[in-house]
Design an enzyme around this catalytic site. Structure first.
Site, PDB file in Angstrom:
ATOM      1  CE  LYS A   1      14.360  32.810   0.973  1.00  0.00           C
ATOM      2  NZ  LYS A   1      13.361  32.447   1.860  1.00  0.00           N
TER       3      LYS A   1
ATOM      4  CB  THR B   1      11.282  28.967   2.201  1.00  0.00           C
ATOM      5  OG1 THR B   1      10.187  28.416   1.707  1.00  0.00           O
ATOM      6  CG2 THR B   1      12.451  28.131   1.882  1.00  0.00           C
TER       7      THR B   1
ATOM      8  CE  LYS C   1       9.992  25.730  -0.941  1.00  0.00           C
ATOM      9  NZ  LYS C   1       9.293  26.887  -0.488  1.00  0.00           N
TER      10      LYS C   1
END
Lengths: 291, 291
Positions: free
Chosen positions: B238, B95, B170
């Protein structure tokens, strides 16, 4: 058991009709008397005031918009308190302040009257079909007495605890609903500015841990630009302002909620108060100058 | 078709094993070589670098943590680019930033290599069971070539559009997930300060329009104080930092997301980075001095 009904708006009318259909004798009152016609045609009697409703009934249901409306019906001129008799149970289906509810209950208890706070979720469709969820605060014994009436309007009647906890549960519900909707709106707007097809996005997100009632029900409406109301922005703003101030009185700052409220207020200020809550999406579009 | 796998963490190991079980010949590489042992025991060969993996395979899957990790594996010393041959397809399951992804794809295309961004959702359980959702961006023809490999790891393989749209999907997913979680945390904290039983609250909210995967799966863990990780706060922070900066580059301000991030950062600063995301609830308790 004779049932009184005060406040025959969209929700109140549908709920009162379901009670009447179950066979209860009914007495109704509404500020605009014409809204009582359908229930009169079904055999309900018309009262001239909430006071008269209270005098004639064993249980009185209230279904109005805001805290001051409930206060006026309970304690205003020709209000319920004036006509109350010991043993009366008042069921308030309105969504109002938990703190005010506790104060109202205390004042009524001095007259031998029990107030149950009993806000509902499930919208106009749930009201019509008698499938609402009812979140009840107050004395368990009072709830048991009126449960046959509540069974006519809801599929789930949950006793949450003492006075005010029904309203606090509804408040928590509104927090979860509208903050979740904010996540849906922000996700969809991010995807839109990334050039992703909205329907494909909803397919991808609906399959996993982003899934929610808000995504599933309102996502497609946002995608197609359908902002017709299920739940109106004006009412959502009213609810969230009340929740925010109730949280503050508990020294709790709910910053996600405050941001959801800010988005809704922006749409309201642009004239969208009577749109459905999914129009929150319009507040984000404005942020980047694209709308 | 020979499959390379680079990055054998919890997710990567489970996914690589599912590919190997389907019968593909495999070559694997991991920074810590010991993590390759299980796959070697299943018949995979060990390479000495990503460059060597690329030279030996038709498709290389990457599964690492962050944008700089992917960049190093693709373009660093002994990286994939150095060993690449025309026709190679690189599938990046990490990701990372959609913008960086587009730049990486462009640079690889100059060597005749197609990069597909293919982040997943479904967690370690989905990785083990081969039931992940895979959101793919890049050339449709490259996706069709590697689809047999992806079918071994996921139950839903959705082509979202050109390069970067898998990552953007995502990102949108993480926005919806973590803002919804914020709504759950705020609703539960409001109810807690109102004296409502958490289990009864979850029953009341789960039945209606507040329902969500986050409420259903993480609500009970918050109620019982179980903060063990499904999805770790360090990784969520993150992801949201990356999404926030990607949104900014589209002139889009996502204030709900920023607040969810602020809550998670607070828990991280208090040493909770390795807890599950449901520990976001701890950030709210601190707000009112009760924790």
């Amino acid at each position: 058991m004779k049932v009184g009904y005060v406040g025959l708006g969209i929700m109140g009318s549908a709920m009162a009709m379901n009670i009447r259909r179950t066979g209860f004798e009914m007495v109704v009152w509404n500020r605009t008397a014409a809204r009582c016609d359908a229930l009169r045609a079904m055999g309900a009697s018309l009262a001239s005031s909430p006071e008269q409703v209270a005098g004639a009934c064993d249980v009185v249901c209230i279904n109005v918009t805001d805290t001051p409306d409930v206060e006026a019906i309970l304690f205003g001129e020709n209000g319920i308190e004036a006509g109350a008799h010991p043993g009366l149970v008042v069921v308030d289906h309105s969504t109002i302040s938990p703190d005010a509810t506790r104060a109202f209950a205390k004042r009524l208890r001095a007259k031998g009257v029990e107030l149950l706070d009993a806000p509902v979720s499930g919208g106009d469709v749930g009201a019509k079909n008698g499938t609402l969820s009812v979140m009840v605060g107050g004395e368990a014994s009072a709830l048991e007495r009126v449960r046959p009436v509540l069974n006519a309007v809801g599929k789930s009647i949950l006793h949450m605890g003492p006075s005010g906890t029904g309203q606090a549960t509804k408040a928590a519900n509104q927090i979860a609903v509208l903050v979740t909707l904010m996540g849906v709106c922000e996700a969809m707007e991010f995807a839109r500015t990334s050039g992703i097809d909205a329907t494909r996005l909803l397919d991808a997100l609906g399959a996993g841990s982003a899934a929610s009632w808000q995504l599933q029900q309102l996502g497609p409406r946002i995608a197609s630009g359908d902002f017709s109301p299920g739940f109106m922005i004006d009412l959502a703003v009213k609810d969230l302002r009340m929740v925010s101030s109730s949280a503050e009185s508990n020294d709790l700052e709910l910053r996600g909620l405050q941001q959801a409220l800010a988005y809704l207020e922006r749409v309201q200020q642009q004239g969208g108060g009577r749109l459905g809550t999914q129009a929150m999406a319009k507040a984000l579009v404005c942020d980047c100058g694209a709308g």
